[in-house]
Scaffold this motif. Structure first.
Motif, short mmCIF file in Angstrom:
data_model
loop_
_atom_site.label_atom_id
_atom_site.label_comp_id
_atom_site.label_asym_id
_atom_site.label_seq_id
_atom_site.Cartn_x
_atom_site.Cartn_y
_atom_site.Cartn_z
N GLY A 85 0.82 -1.21 0.00
CA GLY A 85 0.00 0.00 0.00
C GLY A 85 0.85 1.25 0.00
N ALA A 86 1.94 1.22 0.77
CA ALA A 86 2.85 2.36 0.81
C ALA A 86 3.46 2.59 -0.57
CB ALA A 86 3.95 2.13 1.84
N MET A 87 3.91 1.50 -1.20
CA MET A 87 4.52 1.61 -2.53
C MET A 87 3.52 2.22 -3.52
SD MET A 87 7.42 0.85 -4.10
CE MET A 87 8.19 -0.59 -3.34
N GLU A 88 2.28 1.79 -3.43
CA GLU A 88 1.23 2.31 -4.33
C GLU A 88 1.07 3.82 -4.13
OE1 GLU A 88 -3.61 2.03 -4.61
OE2 GLU A 88 -2.52 0.26 -3.88
N ASN A 89 1.08 4.27 -2.86
CA ASN A 89 0.95 5.70 -2.59
C ASN A 89 2.14 6.50 -3.10
OD1 ASN A 89 -0.89 5.58 0.57
ND2 ASN A 89 -1.60 5.58 -1.52
N TYR A 90 3.35 5.97 -2.91
CA TYR A 90 4.54 6.69 -3.38
C TYR A 90 4.56 6.77 -4.90
CZ TYR A 90 6.19 6.04 1.42
OH TYR A 90 6.31 6.04 2.79
N ASP A 91 4.16 5.68 -5.56
CA ASP A 91 4.08 5.69 -7.02
C ASP A 91 3.11 6.77 -7.50
OD1 ASP A 91 5.90 3.63 -7.30
OD2 ASP A 91 4.39 2.05 -7.50
N GLN A 92 1.97 6.86 -6.82
CA GLN A 92 0.96 7.86 -7.20
C GLN A 92 1.49 9.28 -6.99
OE1 GLN A 92 -1.75 7.40 -8.79
NE2 GLN A 92 -2.65 9.43 -8.68
N ALA A 93 2.19 9.48 -5.89
CA ALA A 93 2.76 10.81 -5.61
C ALA A 93 3.75 11.21 -6.69
CB ALA A 93 3.45 10.80 -4.24
N ILE A 94 4.62 10.28 -7.10
CA ILE A 94 5.62 10.56 -8.14
C ILE A 94 4.95 10.79 -9.49
CG2 ILE A 94 7.53 9.51 -9.44
CD1 ILE A 94 8.36 8.21 -6.70
N LYS A 95 3.87 10.06 -9.74
CA LYS A 95 3.12 10.26 -10.98
C LYS A 95 2.54 11.67 -11.03
CE LYS A 95 -0.76 8.33 -13.64
NZ LYS A 95 -1.83 7.30 -13.64
N PRO A 130 11.32 15.02 -3.78
CA PRO A 130 12.39 14.14 -3.30
C PRO A 130 11.94 13.20 -2.18
CG PRO A 130 12.74 16.41 -2.58
CD PRO A 130 11.62 16.44 -3.56
N THR A 131 11.00 13.65 -1.35
CA THR A 131 10.53 12.81 -0.23
C THR A 131 9.88 11.52 -0.75
OG1 THR A 131 10.10 14.83 1.01
CG2 THR A 131 9.18 12.80 1.89
N ALA A 132 9.15 11.64 -1.85
CA ALA A 132 8.48 10.46 -2.41
C ALA A 132 9.52 9.42 -2.83
CB ALA A 132 7.61 10.85 -3.59
N TYR A 133 10.60 9.87 -3.46
CA TYR A 133 11.65 8.93 -3.89
C TYR A 133 12.36 8.32 -2.68
CZ TYR A 133 11.10 10.49 -8.71
OH TYR A 133 10.60 10.76 -9.95
N ASN A 134 12.68 9.16 -1.68
CA ASN A 134 13.36 8.63 -0.50
C ASN A 134 12.51 7.58 0.20
OD1 ASN A 134 15.45 8.83 1.76
ND2 ASN A 134 13.57 9.37 2.85
N ASN A 135 11.22 7.89 0.38
CA ASN A 135 10.34 6.94 1.07
C ASN A 135 10.11 5.67 0.26
OD1 ASN A 135 10.27 8.94 2.95
ND2 ASN A 135 8.08 9.36 2.81
N ARG A 136 10.02 5.85 -1.07
CA ARG A 136 9.86 4.66 -1.91
C ARG A 136 11.12 3.81 -1.85
NH1 ARG A 136 8.32 4.97 -8.25
NH2 ARG A 136 10.54 5.43 -8.41
N GLY A 137 12.26 4.47 -1.72
CA GLY A 137 13.52 3.73 -1.55
C GLY A 137 13.46 2.85 -0.31
N ASN A 138 12.90 3.40 0.76
CA ASN A 138 12.75 2.60 1.99
C ASN A 138 11.85 1.39 1.76
OD1 ASN A 138 14.34 4.42 3.38
ND2 ASN A 138 12.61 5.58 4.19
N ALA A 139 10.77 1.60 0.99
CA ALA A 139 9.85 0.49 0.71
C ALA A 139 10.54 -0.57 -0.14
CB ALA A 139 8.60 1.02 0.01
N HIS A 140 11.30 -0.13 -1.15
CA HIS A 140 12.04 -1.09 -1.99
C HIS A 140 13.04 -1.88 -1.13
CE1 HIS A 140 10.67 -0.51 -6.04
NE2 HIS A 140 10.90 0.79 -6.04
#
Length: 670
Positions: A569-579, A585-595
């Motif tokens: 769910g977190a990954m889905e939210n970060y993807d949507q934010a980047i879209k 930059p926060t979206a990429y950093n947080n998505r990095g944590n999820a990855h």
């Protein structure tokens, strides 16, 4: 202001500014003649030293033929100097005493066919010369066509030197399609001149004209611009239609062709009354005295009618102010424009129209009107202040500071100018000077709530958090309904780990403004920290419901889901934010944590690096990448990341994080 110097040129004042470029009035410190110069600054598309060198070499190549041509004909104005300083390019030319065409061609005001024909003839004669030497101007627009004090037309600001050092060239309203696609032709200049002619004949802005393309049949490739209400010579209409044909192959192919056609109708355009008088004079020379009396009577008529016109202009201005006060900005602009068409030197009307454009978010037009107000009244501190704020909102912070300097020089008690300069200095990280300006604004006006608010924000960011709280308290005491002050105080309480106080402030913000999305997000974060997941989720959902395109809301809800172990769910939210916003930059950093949590090490590394690329001061992203590089046994790179994080943590006053980063370095150091 007088202490700002680039190369050998001392900057006197800002003339104009837009995204990526600024023009200053300056003087040569190595001369005593008092000669004035225009110093034009360009922000190059790349700071790479190799690319800067290539750009400089191209610039030298482009300038030489223009220099040779300007020596032969003084109607061609070229550069006298160019240089690179602090990875910015500067082009210098002599200041021309006179008026650019954008002071002759004004919105809502028209010229007659004869005036436009004469203007076209003058400019085309110059284009004929430069085209014969293989040069395309590429930047024809009213601001670059100057009527010198001796009445001659001068062309300036050629596009080629600018293209060599910048990706900002000209104005798209005057650019034909082939030039936009980097394929300029000689008749691209003819197209731009045709658009200027239409502006002069109709009183429409260039953007309005180019929007009036034939929508019914795109194959016609024409601009429909001459409705019946305009009394325009039909032969001139045909010529202009051919000048602005959208397909350059169907346009006039040379300036000579246009000149020939214009000269034919120019002869037929003589005023019939003038022709009749000439015929009568040839038969009876004694009529000369009568004609002199007629001219005198015309002057007397002007004398009696002019005050009435100025009174009418004042009435229109007053009506415009009425619309402005009711927030009907478009109607206000219409009235101010009518007042200006009657009195082109109406400084207050330019100033007020600029304010209305500012309210509509049209910062470029706001700058233009403030500049016009300054030209008509150079001692108008408010005009400098208005232009400064327009520059500020287009990111031209140094240009804004120069205008605020001038406003303060003219009015040392101008609290708003100190406040504005403080905002601009904060943006370029001159926090100490910013605080000094805000202190001065408060000293002049102790009830200046926004100044306390901004000073509080700077105090918080420089680790003076208790002082920040005092500033926000003061702003709220002055204005108990100041939602933004409650919001900023809540953020500060949050950083001090006073979660309940923060929650109370965010709740107050929502009471004052139920559409304050950032307050819902901030309160949700606090609910999450306090262990109220249901309330947190409700606030995140409310924020997204109010604006489904708010990237920040998705980032914060993603962080919440990550904490709840809902990694997908977190990954889905970060993807949507980047879209929605690929610059977060926060979206990429947080998505990095999820990855990282999912074991996708390569993708995690890419996301951390992207976050740092977008924000080179992002300490947490350096720290996270350092952890990942440690796990990958890339020790030197990990130490480098932890050191970068430590430096930033120290600067922002985050002592615990700073010590943590240092301990990581110590563990990795043999």
């Amino acid at each position: 202001m007088n202490n700002i110097t680039v190369e050998r040129y001392r900057i006197i004042e800002l003339l104009s500014g837009s995204l990526g470029t600024r023009s200053y009035l300056g003087e040569d410190t190595c001369e005593s003649s008092g000669e004035r110069y225009v110093v034009k600054q360009f922000l190059p598309p790349s700071k790479d030293p190799k690319l800067l060198k290539i750009s400089y070499n191209v610039l030298e190549t482009e300038v030489e033929p223009l220099e040779n041509l300007s020596k032969q004909d003084d109607r061609i104005h070229t550069l006298i100097s160019f240089f690179e300083e602090n990875k910015n390019f500067y082009l210098v030319r002599k200041y021309i005493t006179g008026n650019p065409l954008n002071k002759e061609i004004l919105p809502g005001q028209t010229l007659n066919s004869e005036q436009v024909i004469n203007l076209l003839l003058e400019v085309l004669e110059i284009l004929l010369l430069i085209h014969s030497r293989g040069i395309i101007h590429r930047n024809i627009k009213p601001a670059n066509i100057i009527r010198r004090s001796d009445g001659k037309i001068v062309l300036t600001d050629f596009g080629a030197p600018q293209e060599a050092v910048s990706n900002v060239v000209g104005s798209s309203e005057y650019m034909p399609i082939e030039q936009i696609y980097t394929n300029p032709q000689f008749n691209s200049d003819i197209y731009a001149l045709g658009i200027i002619a239409i502006e002069a004949l109709t009183g429409l802005a260039a953007s309005q004209i180019t929007a009036q393309k034939n929508q019914k049949n795109a194959a016609v490739e024409k601009i429909i611009w001459h409705p019946r209400r305009y009394k325009i010579n039909p032969n001139l209409v045909k010529i202009i239609d051919k000048m602005v044909h959208l397909n350059y192959q169907n346009r006039y192919q040379s300036a000579k062709e246009v000149l020939n056609d214009l000269k034919v109708i120019g002869q037929a355009q003589l005023n019939p009354v003038s022709q009749q008088l000439k015929q009568q004079l040839s038969k009876n020379p004694k009529l000369t005295l009568g004609i002199g009396s007629l001219v005198l009577l015309s002057g007397i008529g002007l004398f009696f009618f002019l005050p009435r016109n100025l009174n009418y202009a004042a009435q229109l201005y007053k009506q415009g102010i009425g619309y402005y006060e009711k927030a009907e900005y478009k109607s206000a602009i219409q009235k101010f424009s009518q007042a200006i068409s009657i009195n082109p030197e109406y400084s207050s009307a330019y100033n007020s129209r600029g304010d209305a454009y500012y309210r509509l978010g049209d910062y470029e037009k706001s700058q233009q009107d403030s500049s016009a107000a300054i030209r008509n009244n150079p001692k108008d501190a408010n005009a400098y202040y208005d232009r400064a704020f327009s520059l500020y909102f287009t990111g031209e912070f140094n240009g804004a500071i120069i205008d605020y300097n001038q406003a303060i020089k003219l009015n040392p008690e101008f609290a708003n100018a100190y406040y504005g300069r403080g905002l601009a200095r904060y943006e370029i990280k001159e926090n100490r000077n910013a605080i000094a300006d805000l202190n001065q604004a408060i000293a002049i006006n102790p009830k200046f709530a926004p100044a306390y608010l901004q000073r509080g924000i700077i105090n918080r960011e420089t680790a003076e958090k208790l002082e920040a709280i005092k500033d926000f308290d003061k702003a709220i005491k002055i204005n108990p309904k100041y939602a933004e002050a409650y919001y900023e105080r809540g953020k500060t309480y949050d950083t001090l780990n006073q979660k309940n106080a923060a929650k109370k402030d965010f709740t107050k913000v929502i009471e004052l403004d139920s559409k304050y999305i950032e307050a819902y997000i901030a309160r949700a974060d606090v609910y999450d920290d306090l262990g109220y997941p249901k309330q947190a989720y409700e606030d995140y959902e409310k924020a997204i419901e109010m604006n489904t395109d708010n990237a920040k809301a998705y980032i914060h809800r993603g962080l919440y889901r990550f904490k709840m172990k809902d990694i997908a769910g977190a990954m889905e939210n970060y993807d949507q934010a980047i879209k929605l916003d690929s610059t977060q930059p926060t979206a990429y950093n947080n998505r990095g944590n999820a990855h990282l949590e999912l074991g996708n090490l390569k993708q995690a590394m890419e996301d951390y690096s992207k976050a740092i690329e977008l924000n080179p001061e992002y300490a947490q992203a350096y720290y996270n990448r350092g952890l990942l590089r440690t796990d990958l046994a890339k020790v030197p790179e990990a130490i480098e990341d932890f050191q970068a994080a430590a430096d930033i943590f120290l600067e922002t006053g985050e002592k615990d994080n700073y010590n943590d980063a240092l301990s990581r370095i110590k563990e990795l150091t043999p």
